[in-house]
Design a protein around this motif. Structure first.
Motif, PDB file in Angstrom:
ATOM      1  N   LEU A   1      27.145 -64.021 -12.706  1.00  9.16           N
ATOM      2  CA  LEU A   1      26.012 -65.322 -11.907  1.00  9.16           C
ATOM      3  C   LEU A   1      25.804 -65.015 -10.998  1.00  9.16           C
ATOM      4  O   LEU A   1      24.822 -64.946 -10.080  1.00  9.16           O
ATOM      5  CB  LEU A   1      26.160 -67.164 -12.485  1.00  9.16           C
ATOM      6  N   VAL A   2      27.117 -63.909 -10.173  1.00 10.33           N
ATOM      7  CA  VAL A   2      26.777 -63.538  -8.721  1.00 10.33           C
ATOM      8  C   VAL A   2      26.158 -62.440  -9.146  1.00 10.33           C
ATOM      9  O   VAL A   2      24.751 -61.846  -8.333  1.00 10.33           O
ATOM     10  CB  VAL A   2      28.286 -62.970  -8.495  1.00 10.33           C
ATOM     11  N   PHE A   3      25.944 -61.188 -10.386  1.00 14.06           N
ATOM     12  CA  PHE A   3      25.086 -60.220 -10.032  1.00 14.06           C
ATOM     13  C   PHE A   3      23.616 -60.035 -10.518  1.00 14.06           C
ATOM     14  O   PHE A   3      22.688 -60.035 -10.100  1.00 14.06           O
ATOM     15  CB  PHE A   3      25.424 -59.732 -11.305  1.00 14.06           C
ATOM     16  N   TYR A   4      23.357 -61.181 -10.983  1.00 14.80           N
ATOM     17  CA  TYR A   4      22.488 -62.227 -11.560  1.00 14.80           C
ATOM     18  C   TYR A   4      21.147 -62.799 -10.110  1.00 14.80           C
ATOM     19  O   TYR A   4      20.437 -61.979  -9.926  1.00 14.80           O
ATOM     20  CB  TYR A   4      22.161 -62.899 -12.759  1.00 14.80           C
ATOM     21  N   ALA A   5      22.011 -63.223  -9.521  1.00 13.34           N
ATOM     22  CA  ALA A   5      21.330 -63.685  -8.366  1.00 13.34           C
ATOM     23  C   ALA A   5      21.113 -62.859  -7.212  1.00 13.34           C
ATOM     24  O   ALA A   5      19.831 -62.700  -6.383  1.00 13.34           O
ATOM     25  CB  ALA A   5      22.305 -65.029  -7.282  1.00 13.34           C
ATOM     26  N   VAL A   6      22.008 -61.720  -6.866  1.00 12.41           N
ATOM     27  CA  VAL A   6      22.086 -60.207  -6.127  1.00 12.41           C
ATOM     28  C   VAL A   6      20.887 -60.496  -6.394  1.00 12.41           C
ATOM     29  O   VAL A   6      19.598 -59.270  -6.153  1.00 12.41           O
ATOM     30  CB  VAL A   6      22.868 -59.956  -6.106  1.00 12.41           C
ATOM     31  N   GLY A   7      20.320 -59.921  -7.807  1.00 13.16           N
ATOM     32  CA  GLY A   7      19.448 -59.120  -8.541  1.00 13.16           C
ATOM     33  C   GLY A   7      18.155 -59.632  -8.879  1.00 13.16           C
ATOM     34  O   GLY A   7      17.634 -59.680  -8.211  1.00 13.16           O
ATOM     35  N   LYS A   8      17.979 -60.921  -7.951  1.00  9.54           N
ATOM     36  CA  LYS A   8      17.012 -61.888  -7.965  1.00  9.54           C
ATOM     37  C   LYS A   8      16.475 -61.557  -6.771  1.00  9.54           C
ATOM     38  O   LYS A   8      15.707 -61.574  -6.445  1.00  9.54           O
ATOM     39  CB  LYS A   8      17.533 -63.302  -8.497  1.00  9.54           C
ATOM     40  N   VAL A   9      17.918 -61.909  -5.566  1.00 13.32           N
ATOM     41  CA  VAL A   9      17.078 -60.892  -4.441  1.00 13.32           C
ATOM     42  C   VAL A   9      16.221 -59.953  -4.121  1.00 13.32           C
ATOM     43  O   VAL A   9      15.537 -59.788  -3.844  1.00 13.32           O
ATOM     44  CB  VAL A   9      18.295 -61.583  -3.750  1.00 13.32           C
TER      45      VAL A   9
ATOM     46  N   ALA B   1      17.438 -54.151  -8.009  1.00 12.85           N
ATOM     47  CA  ALA B   1      18.007 -54.629  -8.784  1.00 12.85           C
ATOM     48  C   ALA B   1      18.060 -54.066 -10.431  1.00 12.85           C
ATOM     49  O   ALA B   1      18.963 -55.845 -10.944  1.00 12.85           O
ATOM     50  CB  ALA B   1      16.467 -56.122  -9.108  1.00 12.85           C
ATOM     51  N   LEU B   2      17.236 -53.816 -10.999  1.00 13.98           N
ATOM     52  CA  LEU B   2      17.792 -53.348 -12.261  1.00 13.98           C
ATOM     53  C   LEU B   2      19.720 -52.453 -12.212  1.00 13.98           C
ATOM     54  O   LEU B   2      20.094 -52.886 -13.228  1.00 13.98           O
ATOM     55  CB  LEU B   2      16.610 -51.872 -12.384  1.00 13.98           C
TER      56      LEU B   2
END
Length: 707
Positions: free
Chosen positions: A98-106, A116-117
């Motif tokens: 979830l952390v990787f996903y949230a950082v990618g969204k930023v 983001a990729l």
């Protein structure tokens, strides 16, 4: 009070995740922030008292980070990154996806697609490795956090990765060598820090774009010129000789703020002369010359073929020139005849494309029907027969392969077996079907005529050897029960053939052809049968009155020309009479008897005798004398002229067709009397050599030649 605090916290969390689901990002951020402040008064002790785990606290931080990301402002995005770094410090292994996903969204919100990729790919790999926290609910509620469901998270990550791999085209790209914006040179109107940009165009079509800050920095190198002063200055692009002709300033809203334009004519720069480097290698020079010569030959060949095709089309479209011009198509037909020496093989080669596309006849059926002939040929050492036999064992074999082998072998019996099988097929190409049926029926009629004409000659031969051949033996056994019964009776083979159906007659002739080396005296009659009778090759003589108007011939007489013979094969491509006259010029003497070249050929003697008998008889003598008369009846010729015009316009018609016979009642009494004396309207027309009966239709002679 613990219960009151728990109730207040539950209310905050419910408001927060509801606002987050409704995209009310600021309300969600405020609710998550208040919940975290409530817990931070005494983090460890308070969370334990309320029954909250470490994952619950991480979910509150994660929810606030998502809300800040959805707000999308620069300050909020910085704060979201700070929260995510704090989540990382907990070192909760299962929560990292979830952390990787949230950082990618930023990063995605900042339009930094490459960064983001990487984050989305790490998150997806973690999910595939099954390192996930499992399904979680928002603290103190029963609402499931969607991102904790592996299926949902996988789908969202795959969509995000697809977007990052193929990002949208930027609205502009900053061209300053040392761009002052540290994040990226690409400019999107949706960037959190977007403050507008500047676009500069030159008369050579160069387009240069800059961040607003980068443009201000660039202007300082030009003594603080304003934008308008840069018009007609040299372009900033290296090696460009153009002048700046337009400058556009865009607001932070993406709308055009102002535009400065100057009219500049594009300078004409002389083009550099094109110089081809000369080749020095002898091998390459030789190869180049050969290639040039080959290309020239192909070009000339194509032009000749195109000219031939155009001339053929012109001949077919202009019937008036059929008797005057000669088409080179005849030479190709003549060469094909010299190759196959058989009319059925010749017509098969001309219709080979239609045969190759036909699906109604399977290769296995053709090979089974030809098996006795193939085994006989194979025993004599012919490799084509062996290849044809092998086709029956190949499941992917096509009729195209079989037809090619048949034409390669040039066996006239094989070709006729193919025609016989095709005549029994249904759902065949109509054009191919007409040709096959016509050719098959012609073969049956020719077989009957062959047996009647040469019965005496066959009686003198010992035909018992032929009865051992499988197909003929099976036909006799089917008729008499056993082969011995045929010889025990007084019926000879020839007498049986006279009473047999045409198919058995033709089968006997095919068997005799395959064993012709045993019957040397039958060579000539077999060649006559296959070359003329079975191929249905007819010799037609062109009348000197054909295609001439009686009105013109009445006033003056022209010098009579020798009638020319030409050959017509049913099923061959349509060609003009003048074309056909040279079809067999090269080999015309081969049809004559070597000992007495001036005698009537043997296969024509019976027809000549019938003609002489009818011509000399009282009943028909006047009819043929009338045809050969140079002073025809003017009334009849006028009528023939009238009906010829109708058939010229509409093609072959039935005699009862209203187009032909509809006006007969209005004809003068003299004309009607002429028709009655001839035995009717159709008989009247057929008295003239202009007309011919084609099935149930009446047409001109040229229609028969085209068919």
């Amino acid at each position: 009070d613990k219960a009151a605090v728990c109730k207040e916290l539950r209310s905050m969390v419910q408001d927060a995740h509801a606002a987050l689901a409704d995209l009310r990002s600021r309300n969600a951020e405020e609710a998550f922030r208040k919940a975290l402040v409530l817990l931070e008064t005494s983090p460890a002790k308070r969370s334990q008292e309320l029954g909250l785990s470490t994952l619950d606290v991480l979910l509150l931080l994660y929810g606030r980070a998502l809300a800040l990301t959805e707000i999308g402002q620069l300050e909020e995005l910085v704060e979201a990154q700070t929260l995510l770094e704090k989540i990382k410090s907990f070192e909760e292994r299962t929560f990292q996806c979830l952390v990787f996903y949230a950082v990618g969204k930023v990063f995605l919100r900042e339009n930094r697609f490459s960064l983001a990729l990487a984050q989305f790919s790490d998150s997806l790999q973690t999910v595939k490795n099954k390192i996930t926290p499992g399904k979680l609910t928002w603290p103190l509620t029963k609402e499931i956090v969607k991102e904790t469901q592996p299926e949902y998270l996988t789908e969202v990550l795959e969509q995000a990765i697809e977007l990052c791999k193929f990002p949208p085209i930027p609205d502009a790209i900053c061209r300053l060598e040392k761009c002052l914006v540290p994040l990226k040179a690409e400019i999107y109107l949706t960037d959190p820090d977007f403050k507008g940009y500047i676009r500069i165009c030159c008369c050579e079509s160069c387009i240069l774009e800059y961040h607003t800050a980068c443009w201000k920095s660039l202007k300082t190198a030009f003594s603080d010129k304003n934008e308008k002063d840069f018009l007609k200055e040299s372009c900033f692009t290296p090696d460009c000789f153009g002048k700046i002709c337009k400058i556009q300033l865009f607001r932070p809203t993406g709308l055009l703020k102002c535009e400065f334009v100057a009219a500049i004519s594009k300078p004409l720069i002389p083009k550099k002369p094109k110089l081809n480097q000369k080749c020095s290698s002898p091998r390459k020079l030789k190869s180049k010359e050969e290639h040039k010569l080959t290309r020239k030959q192909h070009k000339l060949s194509f032009q000749e073929k195109q000219a031939i095709n155009d001339e053929i089309l012109q001949q077919m479209e202009d019937p008036a020139t059929h008797s005057q011009q000669k088409v080179p198509f005849v030479s190709s037909v003549s060469s094909a005849w010299r190759l196959y020496r058989d009319p059925v093989l010749l017509q098969t080669s001309q219709n080979v494309e239609l045969l190759r596309e036909e699906k109604c006849l399977h290769v296995s059926d053709l090979a089974a029907a030809l098996r006795p002939w193939l085994e006989l040929d194979s025993s004599r050492g012919n490799h084509v027969a062996e290849r044809m036999l092998n086709l029956q064992q190949e499941p992917l074999a096509t009729l195209r392969q079989a037809v090619d082998l048949l034409l390669e072998r040039k066996n006239r019996v094989w070709a006729r077996v193919l025609i016989h099988l095709l005549s029994d097929c249904e759902d065949m190409n109509p054009k191919l079907s007409r040709w096959v049926i016509q050719l098959n029926n012609a073969g049956l009629n020719a077989a009957r005529s062959f047996i009647e004409r040469h019965a005496e000659h066959l009686e003198q031969l010992d035909l018992s050897f032929l009865l051992n051949f499988g197909p003929l033996q099976d036909a006799i056994i089917e008729k008499f029960g056993t082969r011995t019964e045929l010889f025990s009776s007084s019926v000879t083979v020839t007498e049986h053939l006279k009473q047999a159906p045409p198919h058995d007659m033709r089968l006997f002739i095919w068997t005799l052809e395959e064993h012709r080396d045993k019957y040397l005296t039958c060579h000539q009659i077999l060649d006559d049968y296959f070359d003329f009778s079975d191929g249905h090759c007819s010799v037609i003589k062109k009348s000197e009155n054909e295609n001439k108007s009686p009105m013109k011939s009445r006033g003056r007489k022209k010098k009579a020309k020798e009638p020319r013979a030409y050959y017509v094969f049913p099923g061959t491509r349509a060609s003009t009479p003048a074309d056909e006259q040279d079809l067999f010029e090269d080999d015309s003497l081969s049809f004559l008897h070597p000992g007495d070249p001036f005698s009537v050929p043997s296969h024509l003697r019976e027809e000549v005798a019938d003609f002489e008998e009818q011509y000399n008889s009282r009943r028909h003598g006047g009819h043929y004398k009338m045809i050969l008369d140079n002073n025809p009846d003017p009334t009849k010729e006028s009528l023939y002229d009238y009906f010829a015009l109708i058939l010229e316009e509409h093609g072959p018609l039935e005699a009862e067709d209203p187009l032909l016979s509809g006006e007969l009642v209005n004809f003068p009494a003299v004309a009607q009397l002429k028709m009655q004396e001839a035995g009717g309207f159709e008989s009247f027309l057929l008295e003239s050599l202009r007309f011919i009966k084609i099935g149930s239709h009446v047409g001109l002679m040229k229609h028969a030649m085209c068919l």
